[in-house]
Design an enzyme around this catalytic site. Structure first.
Site, short mmCIF file in Angstrom:
data_model
loop_
_atom_site.label_atom_id
_atom_site.label_comp_id
_atom_site.label_asym_id
_atom_site.label_seq_id
_atom_site.Cartn_x
_atom_site.Cartn_y
_atom_site.Cartn_z
N GLN A 63 32.23 46.40 39.13
CA GLN A 63 31.89 45.40 37.93
C GLN A 63 32.19 43.87 38.80
O GLN A 63 32.28 43.09 37.93
CB GLN A 63 32.94 45.48 36.82
CG GLN A 63 32.58 46.79 36.07
CD GLN A 63 33.89 46.85 35.06
OE1 GLN A 63 33.92 46.12 34.25
NE2 GLN A 63 34.12 48.33 34.60
N VAL A 82 41.35 47.97 43.31
CA VAL A 82 40.81 47.85 41.81
C VAL A 82 40.91 48.86 41.08
O VAL A 82 40.68 50.24 41.80
CB VAL A 82 39.44 47.17 41.86
CG1 VAL A 82 38.69 47.18 40.64
CG2 VAL A 82 39.03 46.06 42.75
N TYR A 103 33.41 46.53 52.28
CA TYR A 103 33.72 45.70 52.98
C TYR A 103 32.37 45.02 53.86
O TYR A 103 32.19 43.89 54.18
CB TYR A 103 34.86 45.98 54.14
CG TYR A 103 36.13 46.42 53.24
CD1 TYR A 103 36.73 45.29 52.75
CD2 TYR A 103 36.90 47.21 53.85
CE1 TYR A 103 37.94 45.37 51.87
CE2 TYR A 103 38.24 47.57 53.16
CZ TYR A 103 38.70 46.50 52.48
OH TYR A 103 39.97 46.60 51.64
C1 LIG Z 1 36.94 49.01 47.68
C2 LIG Z 1 37.25 48.43 46.24
C3 LIG Z 1 38.16 47.36 46.41
C4 LIG Z 1 35.68 47.59 45.67
O1 LIG Z 1 35.92 46.98 44.48
P1 LIG Z 1 34.90 46.73 43.50
O2 LIG Z 1 35.42 46.15 42.49
O3 LIG Z 1 34.42 48.22 43.06
O4 LIG Z 1 33.82 46.38 44.08
P2 LIG Z 1 32.34 45.53 43.47
O5 LIG Z 1 32.11 45.87 42.27
O6 LIG Z 1 33.15 43.78 43.41
O7 LIG Z 1 31.56 45.47 44.67
C5 LIG Z 1 30.90 44.30 45.06
C6 LIG Z 1 29.65 44.66 46.01
O8 LIG Z 1 30.04 45.85 46.73
C7 LIG Z 1 29.09 46.66 46.55
N1 LIG Z 1 29.92 48.07 46.78
C8 LIG Z 1 31.01 48.44 46.13
N2 LIG Z 1 31.52 49.72 46.44
C9 LIG Z 1 30.82 50.15 47.15
C10 LIG Z 1 30.39 51.39 47.75
N3 LIG Z 1 31.34 52.37 47.69
N4 LIG Z 1 29.35 51.68 48.46
C11 LIG Z 1 28.42 50.45 48.61
N5 LIG Z 1 28.33 49.40 48.09
C12 LIG Z 1 29.55 49.37 47.15
C13 LIG Z 1 28.83 46.83 44.99
O9 LIG Z 1 27.47 47.48 44.61
C14 LIG Z 1 28.57 45.09 45.20
O10 LIG Z 1 27.47 44.75 45.56
P3 LIG Z 1 26.17 44.28 44.81
O11 LIG Z 1 26.86 42.86 43.96
O12 LIG Z 1 25.22 43.99 45.43
O13 LIG Z 1 26.19 45.17 43.39
C15 LIG Z 1 37.29 49.54 45.20
O14 LIG Z 1 36.42 50.48 45.07
C16 LIG Z 1 38.88 50.05 45.39
O15 LIG Z 1 39.85 49.62 44.73
N6 LIG Z 1 39.01 51.32 46.04
C17 LIG Z 1 40.38 52.16 46.07
C18 LIG Z 1 41.31 51.43 46.85
C19 LIG Z 1 40.52 51.26 48.51
O16 LIG Z 1 40.11 51.98 48.98
N7 LIG Z 1 41.05 49.92 49.07
C20 LIG Z 1 40.79 49.65 50.34
C21 LIG Z 1 41.80 49.73 51.02
S1 LIG Z 1 41.80 49.17 52.70
#
Ligand SMILES: CC(C)(COP(=O)(O)OP(=O)(O)OC[C@H]1O[C@@H](n2cnc3c(N)ncnc32)[C@H](O)[C@@H]1OP(=O)(O)O)[C@@H](O)C(=O)NCCC(=O)NCCS
Length: 88
Positions: free
Chosen positions: A33, A26, A70
């Protein structure tokens, strides 16, 4: 805003098809979000439509932020396997 890259493969352990998630991303401006969760929910729908009951992926140990995300999605890590690579 982001993407999920996946493919289906076959597990000889379970004798069933599985989804392998190659990458989930993302863009920084859209994180926190619900985009990542929406992508994971869509992957779940795609699995169910295909009759596939599990998905798996790799994540760096150091990527604690993604691991927390995750785990929030209900995934659990498997510590009994080791990633191996043969460079040719
Ligand atoms: C990991 C990633 C995909 C998460 O996407 P995101 O759109 O930020 O996550 P969301 O907003 O949908 O979060 C969903 C839930 O997870 C939680 N969450 C997300 N990131 C979190 C974190 N770092 N720590 C704790 N909770 C987290 C959110 O609070 C939310 O929970 P809620 O509904 O109770 O508030 C994004 O941070 C990303 O692209 N990171 C960089 C790329 C990466 O590392 N990808 C994984 C490769 S293996």
């Amino acid at each position: 805003m982001g993407y999920a890259l996946y493919a289906f493969d076959y597990s000889t352990d379970t004798g069933s098809r599985e989804m392998f998630l190659h990458d989930l991303f993302v863009r920084a401006a859209y994180r926190g979000q619900g985009v990542g969760e929406a992508l994971m929910n869509r992957l779940t729908e795609i699995c169910k439509a295909a009759g596939v009951r599990s998905m798996y992926w790799l994540v760096w140990h150091a990527n604690e932020s993604a691991i927390r995300f995750y785990e929030k999605m209900g995934a659990r890590s498997i510590d009994t396997v080791r990633l191996m690579r043969l460079t040719l």
